[in-house]
Design a protein around this motif. Structure first.
Motif, PDB file in Angstrom:
ATOM      1  N   TRP A 126       0.837  -1.206   0.000  1.00 31.81           N
ATOM      2  CA  TRP A 126       0.000   0.000   0.000  1.00 31.81           C
ATOM      3  C   TRP A 126       0.877   1.263   0.000  1.00 31.81           C
ATOM      4  O   TRP A 126       0.594   2.222  -0.725  1.00 31.81           O
ATOM      5  CB  TRP A 126      -0.907  -0.018   1.227  1.00 31.81           C
ATOM      6  N   ARG A 127       1.935   1.254   0.786  1.00 32.42           N
ATOM      7  CA  ARG A 127       2.824   2.426   0.818  1.00 32.42           C
ATOM      8  C   ARG A 127       3.483   2.673  -0.541  1.00 32.42           C
ATOM      9  O   ARG A 127       3.648   3.821  -0.961  1.00 32.42           O
ATOM     10  CB  ARG A 127       3.893   2.243   1.902  1.00 32.42           C
ATOM     11  N   LEU A 128       3.890   1.611  -1.188  1.00 35.13           N
ATOM     12  CA  LEU A 128       4.495   1.773  -2.516  1.00 35.13           C
ATOM     13  C   LEU A 128       3.480   2.354  -3.501  1.00 35.13           C
ATOM     14  O   LEU A 128       3.809   3.225  -4.303  1.00 35.13           O
ATOM     15  CB  LEU A 128       5.019   0.432  -3.034  1.00 35.13           C
ATOM     16  N   ARG A 129       2.246   1.879  -3.413  1.00 36.55           N
ATOM     17  CA  ARG A 129       1.218   2.370  -4.336  1.00 36.55           C
ATOM     18  C   ARG A 129       0.804   3.807  -4.011  1.00 36.55           C
ATOM     19  O   ARG A 129       0.352   4.530  -4.894  1.00 36.55           O
ATOM     20  CB  ARG A 129       0.012   1.425  -4.317  1.00 36.55           C
ATOM     21  N   CYS A 130       0.970   4.211  -2.777  1.00 43.00           N
ATOM     22  CA  CYS A 130       0.622   5.588  -2.394  1.00 43.00           C
ATOM     23  C   CYS A 130       1.669   6.597  -2.848  1.00 43.00           C
ATOM     24  O   CYS A 130       1.584   7.779  -2.504  1.00 43.00           O
ATOM     25  CB  CYS A 130       0.409   5.679  -0.883  1.00 43.00           C
ATOM     26  N   THR A 131       2.628   6.170  -3.636  1.00 41.18           N
ATOM     27  CA  THR A 131       3.541   7.117  -4.281  1.00 41.18           C
ATOM     28  C   THR A 131       2.887   7.706  -5.538  1.00 41.18           C
ATOM     29  O   THR A 131       3.490   8.561  -6.195  1.00 41.18           O
ATOM     30  CB  THR A 131       4.870   6.437  -4.656  1.00 41.18           C
ATOM     31  N   ASN A 132       1.689   7.218  -5.873  1.00 36.02           N
ATOM     32  CA  ASN A 132       0.895   7.806  -6.956  1.00 36.02           C
ATOM     33  C   ASN A 132       0.382   9.172  -6.490  1.00 36.02           C
ATOM     34  O   ASN A 132      -0.398   9.248  -5.534  1.00 36.02           O
ATOM     35  CB  ASN A 132      -0.274   6.861  -7.277  1.00 36.02           C
ATOM     36  N   PRO A 133       0.765  10.259  -7.153  1.00 31.26           N
ATOM     37  CA  PRO A 133       0.342  11.599  -6.703  1.00 31.26           C
ATOM     38  C   PRO A 133      -1.156  11.820  -6.702  1.00 31.26           C
ATOM     39  O   PRO A 133      -1.641  12.771  -6.097  1.00 31.26           O
ATOM     40  CB  PRO A 133       1.021  12.533  -7.718  1.00 31.26           C
ATOM     41  N   TRP A 134      -1.907  10.982  -7.415  1.00 29.33           N
ATOM     42  CA  TRP A 134      -3.363  11.125  -7.451  1.00 29.33           C
ATOM     43  C   TRP A 134      -4.034  10.557  -6.206  1.00 29.33           C
ATOM     44  O   TRP A 134      -5.216  10.785  -5.981  1.00 29.33           O
ATOM     45  CB  TRP A 134      -3.937  10.430  -8.678  1.00 29.33           C
ATOM     46  N   ARG A 135      -3.310   9.786  -5.418  1.00 30.39           N
ATOM     47  CA  ARG A 135      -3.900   9.107  -4.261  1.00 30.39           C
ATOM     48  C   ARG A 135      -4.312  10.078  -3.169  1.00 30.39           C
ATOM     49  O   ARG A 135      -3.636  11.080  -2.924  1.00 30.39           O
ATOM     50  CB  ARG A 135      -2.881   8.137  -3.678  1.00 30.39           C
ATOM     51  N   ARG A 136      -5.401   9.745  -2.454  1.00 34.16           N
ATOM     52  CA  ARG A 136      -5.775  10.501  -1.266  1.00 34.16           C
ATOM     53  C   ARG A 136      -4.638  10.478  -0.248  1.00 34.16           C
ATOM     54  O   ARG A 136      -4.377  11.461   0.430  1.00 34.16           O
ATOM     55  CB  ARG A 136      -7.006   9.864  -0.601  1.00 34.16           C
ATOM     56  N   SER A 137      -4.012   9.326  -0.112  1.00 26.31           N
ATOM     57  CA  SER A 137      -2.967   9.129   0.887  1.00 26.31           C
ATOM     58  C   SER A 137      -1.575   9.214   0.264  1.00 26.31           C
ATOM     59  O   SER A 137      -0.668   8.482   0.649  1.00 26.31           O
ATOM     60  CB  SER A 137      -3.159   7.774   1.560  1.00 26.31           C
ATOM     61  N   TYR A 138      -1.408  10.109  -0.683  1.00 25.51           N
ATOM     62  CA  TYR A 138      -0.115  10.296  -1.375  1.00 25.51           C
ATOM     63  C   TYR A 138       0.985  10.578  -0.350  1.00 25.51           C
ATOM     64  O   TYR A 138       0.848  11.459   0.509  1.00 25.51           O
ATOM     65  CB  TYR A 138      -0.257  11.471  -2.343  1.00 25.51           C
ATOM     66  N   GLN A 159     -16.613  -1.305 -11.349  1.00 24.61           N
ATOM     67  CA  GLN A 159     -15.602  -1.592 -10.316  1.00 24.61           C
ATOM     68  C   GLN A 159     -14.465  -0.588 -10.376  1.00 24.61           C
ATOM     69  O   GLN A 159     -13.995  -0.100  -9.347  1.00 24.61           O
ATOM     70  CB  GLN A 159     -15.040  -3.008 -10.501  1.00 24.61           C
ATOM     71  N   PHE A 160     -14.032  -0.290 -11.585  1.00 24.34           N
ATOM     72  CA  PHE A 160     -12.920   0.655 -11.710  1.00 24.34           C
ATOM     73  C   PHE A 160     -13.339   2.031 -11.197  1.00 24.34           C
ATOM     74  O   PHE A 160     -12.592   2.672 -10.455  1.00 24.34           O
ATOM     75  CB  PHE A 160     -12.451   0.765 -13.161  1.00 24.34           C
ATOM     76  N   ARG A 161     -14.527   2.465 -11.581  1.00 21.04           N
ATOM     77  CA  ARG A 161     -15.020   3.779 -11.143  1.00 21.04           C
ATOM     78  C   ARG A 161     -15.119   3.825  -9.616  1.00 21.04           C
ATOM     79  O   ARG A 161     -14.747   4.828  -8.989  1.00 21.04           O
ATOM     80  CB  ARG A 161     -16.379   4.049 -11.787  1.00 21.04           C
ATOM     81  N   SER A 162     -15.567   2.736  -9.013  1.00 20.54           N
ATOM     82  CA  SER A 162     -15.701   2.672  -7.564  1.00 20.54           C
ATOM     83  C   SER A 162     -14.329   2.739  -6.878  1.00 20.54           C
ATOM     84  O   SER A 162     -14.134   3.506  -5.928  1.00 20.54           O
ATOM     85  CB  SER A 162     -16.421   1.368  -7.176  1.00 20.54           C
ATOM     86  N   HIS A 163     -13.384   1.942  -7.344  1.00 24.10           N
ATOM     87  CA  HIS A 163     -12.024   1.953  -6.764  1.00 24.10           C
ATOM     88  C   HIS A 163     -11.372   3.326  -6.940  1.00 24.10           C
ATOM     89  O   HIS A 163     -10.762   3.862  -6.014  1.00 24.10           O
ATOM     90  CB  HIS A 163     -11.143   0.898  -7.435  1.00 24.10           C
ATOM     91  N   PHE A 164     -11.522   3.862  -8.133  1.00 22.72           N
ATOM     92  CA  PHE A 164     -10.888   5.148  -8.442  1.00 22.72           C
ATOM     93  C   PHE A 164     -11.469   6.249  -7.551  1.00 22.72           C
ATOM     94  O   PHE A 164     -10.745   7.046  -6.956  1.00 22.72           O
ATOM     95  CB  PHE A 164     -11.117   5.481  -9.915  1.00 22.72           C
ATOM     96  N   GLY A 165     -12.788   6.274  -7.439  1.00 20.99           N
ATOM     97  CA  GLY A 165     -13.445   7.319  -6.655  1.00 20.99           C
ATOM     98  C   GLY A 165     -13.117   7.248  -5.179  1.00 20.99           C
ATOM     99  O   GLY A 165     -13.024   8.281  -4.503  1.00 20.99           O
ATOM    100  N   SER A 166     -12.943   6.022  -4.668  1.00 19.75           N
ATOM    101  CA  SER A 166     -12.700   5.875  -3.233  1.00 19.75           C
ATOM    102  C   SER A 166     -11.237   6.078  -2.847  1.00 19.75           C
ATOM    103  O   SER A 166     -10.946   6.382  -1.693  1.00 19.75           O
ATOM    104  CB  SER A 166     -13.164   4.490  -2.765  1.00 19.75           C
ATOM    105  N   ARG A 167     -10.342   5.926  -3.794  1.00 22.20           N
ATOM    106  CA  ARG A 167      -8.910   5.968  -3.435  1.00 22.20           C
ATOM    107  C   ARG A 167      -8.169   7.213  -3.928  1.00 22.20           C
ATOM    108  O   ARG A 167      -7.073   7.510  -3.454  1.00 22.20           O
ATOM    109  CB  ARG A 167      -8.211   4.723  -3.985  1.00 22.20           C
ATOM    110  N   MET A 168      -8.731   7.925  -4.892  1.00 20.48           N
ATOM    111  CA  MET A 168      -8.006   9.063  -5.439  1.00 20.48           C
ATOM    112  C   MET A 168      -8.462  10.375  -4.806  1.00 20.48           C
ATOM    113  O   MET A 168      -9.568  10.479  -4.280  1.00 20.48           O
ATOM    114  CB  MET A 168      -8.179   9.116  -6.964  1.00 20.48           C
ATOM    115  N   ASN A 169      -7.607  11.349  -4.897  1.00 22.04           N
ATOM    116  CA  ASN A 169      -7.849  12.668  -4.318  1.00 22.04           C
ATOM    117  C   ASN A 169      -8.725  13.493  -5.278  1.00 22.04           C
ATOM    118  O   ASN A 169      -8.250  13.907  -6.338  1.00 22.04           O
ATOM    119  CB  ASN A 169      -6.511  13.360  -4.078  1.00 22.04           C
ATOM    120  N   HIS A 170      -9.947  13.750  -4.880  1.00 23.03           N
ATOM    121  CA  HIS A 170     -10.891  14.449  -5.765  1.00 23.03           C
ATOM    122  C   HIS A 170     -10.492  15.895  -6.026  1.00 23.03           C
ATOM    123  O   HIS A 170     -11.039  16.542  -6.919  1.00 23.03           O
ATOM    124  CB  HIS A 170     -12.300  14.397  -5.173  1.00 23.03           C
ATOM    125  N   ARG A 171      -9.572  16.427  -5.241  1.00 21.36           N
ATOM    126  CA  ARG A 171      -9.144  17.807  -5.468  1.00 21.36           C
ATOM    127  C   ARG A 171      -8.098  17.914  -6.575  1.00 21.36           C
ATOM    128  O   ARG A 171      -7.777  19.010  -7.026  1.00 21.36           O
ATOM    129  CB  ARG A 171      -8.597  18.401  -4.170  1.00 21.36           C
TER     130      ARG A 171
END
Length: 202
Positions: free
Chosen positions: A74-86, A143-155
């Protein structure tokens, strides 16, 4: 040879299949990290059990020192700048190689499913119908829309644009499927790895 030595040797063999590139501080660009995480997100949208299988793949590939447990992944994946938990971390080459290998090995068994979905997409385009109305495609896109919406930073501007437009989100999700299919073929792992650096290495 000890068990630890065997693990190190196996890990080295996986990572050595991918070429190194001359990068500043041997750290990857945030765009590469973003692409890797989104490819893994597409895999999760295709396969409900993908998250646990990613850890199993990391173990079978001898990558426990890089991905020892779910939190590390999870920490490695949170290097995605779009993530809520970047987490503003830049991946090392070995960390990026590990995520690339996991994406490749997770995508390979889904090859037939991805081909079916992309054929269905073409048929819907020919008929000039919304892709989301096809029953084969709707599960993946939802499924993709759900995962994307819940994990990415909407701002994030691009994230908000995608979330605001269903056709744009569908095109984005299907674009990731095409990239995944590309990496499941012959020497797919190497091709995926090299494609991640397109335009970044001269």
């Amino acid at each position: 040879m000890s068990d630890a030595a065997v693990v190190v040797e196996e890990q080295a063999s996986v990572l050595k299949t991918l070429p190194d590139f001359p990068l500043s501080n041997q750290r990857c660009a945030s765009q590469l990290q973003q692409r890797l995480d989104l490819l893994l997100l597409a895999i999760e949208a295709l396969d409900v059990g993908a998250a646990s299988k990613m850890l199993a793949s990391a173990e079978s590939l001898g990558l426990q020192s890089i991905v020892p447990h779910a939190l590390a992944l999870w920490r490695l994946r949170c290097t995605n700048p779009w993530r809520r938990s970047y987490n503003r971390t830049l991946l090392t080459l070995d960390q990026a190689k590990a995520l690339t290998a996991i994406a490749h090995y997770q995508a390979k068994p889904l090859n037939v499913t991805m081909r079916q979905l992309l054929i269905a997409e073409r048929q819907m385009r020919v008929k000039q119908l919304p892709v989301g109305t096809n029953f084969l495609l709707s599960d993946y896109l939802d499924q993709f829309r759900s995962h994307f919406g819940s994990r990415m930073n909407h701002r994030r501007a691009k994230v908000s644009v995608l979330l605001a437009s269903e056709p744009a989100m569908d095109d984005f999700a299907l674009g990731l499927l095409n990239q995944l299919l590309f990496c499941t073929g012959t020497i797919g792992l190497e091709r995926l790895w090299i494609s991640l650096f397109d335009g970044e290495v001269t």
